[in-house]
Design an enzyme around this catalytic site. Structure first.
Site, short mmCIF file in Angstrom:
data_model
loop_
_atom_site.label_atom_id
_atom_site.label_comp_id
_atom_site.label_asym_id
_atom_site.label_seq_id
_atom_site.Cartn_x
_atom_site.Cartn_y
_atom_site.Cartn_z
N ASP A 130 0.82 -1.17 0.03
CA ASP A 130 -0.04 0.09 -0.04
C ASP A 130 0.94 1.25 -0.11
O ASP A 130 1.84 1.27 0.58
CB ASP A 130 -1.00 0.01 1.26
CG ASP A 130 -1.77 -1.24 1.36
OD1 ASP A 130 -2.17 -1.68 0.30
OD2 ASP A 130 -2.47 -1.36 2.40
N GLU A 131 0.26 2.22 -0.63
CA GLU A 131 1.11 3.47 -0.72
C GLU A 131 1.51 4.10 0.79
O GLU A 131 2.52 4.50 0.96
CB GLU A 131 0.32 4.69 -1.41
CG GLU A 131 1.02 6.05 -1.47
CD GLU A 131 0.11 7.27 -2.10
OE1 GLU A 131 0.55 8.14 -2.44
OE2 GLU A 131 -1.15 6.57 -2.78
#
Length: 293
Positions: A130-131
């Site tokens: 995930d970012e």
């Protein structure tokens, strides 16, 4: 592209056809090119698909550009690529929080683009973080190894260890969360625990109990989207700084970090154990330690 291998000592004898199709997952088109061009050599000799390969055989494989066309990847900033490990076939980079693993458009720059710039060649996404999550990310350096690494992930032969700082304390020092995960129909950004979802298994160990929070270690048997974040929310121990699944609080970052990646190299069979440091994660945990005093 030319690749040279010495089959390891514990190599299980098999035919050339089996090695290419079943063990190395070379696509049919590329297997055809190798056969027609005589680009698969054993001990410097072209051989048939029926040839039996044994331990210590020397293998040479040649792929022309038409066999595996190169991926078009826009180069980013090589200074943003923190390389933890690299060899002829794969590279492991340390992704900072706030950076995407790969862009959603061809012009959006992300870790993949920065690693490509550093290596001066395109790299292929094997998995993603995930970012908001930091840590170790594995890329393939060629399309030959890409499906092999993909299958290793599917078979849980590539292990990732995470650490997270979460709300609350646990009655047990070790537990397994086995709850299926599916898409949230009311919010397309989110996943939820759902009886109709896909199987998802997360193993958790408590490392440190702080005053109000716990530092935990996590490993996965599956790789569902947002799996750790969803599972920790489901057992009422959301991750600090998780604005999507946790409490609306002021934190410098999502306190989830992919600390380590472990795999057996698909060709050399060397065991790789790669650690990814994070100054921002460690600094926030140090604050918890200081609060204890």
């Amino acid at each position: 592209m030319e690749f040279n291998f010495v089959l390891p000592k514990d190599f299980k004898s098999q035919s050339v056809a089996h090695l290419l199709e079943q063990t190395w997952l070379v696509p049919r088109k590329q297997r055809h090119f190798l056969r027609m061009k005589k680009h698969f050599l054993v001990n410097d000799k072209a051989v048939s698909d029926d040839e039996i390969l044994v331990s210590t055989d020397r293998i040479k494989i040649i792929f022309d550009e038409e066999d595996f066309p190169l991926l078009a990847v826009k180069f980013g900033d090589e200074k943003l690529a923190d390389i933890l490990y690299e060899d002829e076939h794969l590279v492991i980079a340390n992704k900072p929080e706030g950076m995407k693993t790969h862009g959603n458009t061809k012009d959006e720059l992300a870790l993949q683009n920065h690693v490509a710039a550093r290596l001066n060649q395109p790299v292929y996404v094997v998995h993603r973080l995930d970012e908001a999550t930091s840590g170790a990310v594995l890329f393939a350096k060629n399309q030959f190894v890409l499906p092999i690494l993909g299958r290793m992930f599917e078979n849980n032969e590539i292990h990732r260890k995470y650490v997270a700082l979460v709300h609350g304390h646990f009655q047990q020092k070790k537990l397994t969360i086995n709850q299926p995960i599916g898409r949230d129909r009311h919010d397309k950004r989110k996943q939820i625990v759902s009886k109709t979802g896909k199987a998802a298994v997360t193993h958790l160990s408590v490392l440190t109990d702080f005053r109000q929070h716990s530092l935990v270690s996590l490993s996965l048997d599956t790789g569902r989207t947002h799996q750790i974040r969803v599972h920790l929310q489901a057992i009422e121990h959301p991750i600090l700084g998780d604005l999507l699944y946790g409490k609306k609080e002021h934190e410098p970052r999502l306190m989830l970090h992919a600390l380590q990646i472990v795999l057996q190299h698909p060709f050399s069979e060397q065991k790789l154990e790669i650690l990814a440091p994070s100054q921002s994660f460690d600094a926030r945990c140090k604050q918890e330690e200081d609060n204890e005093n």
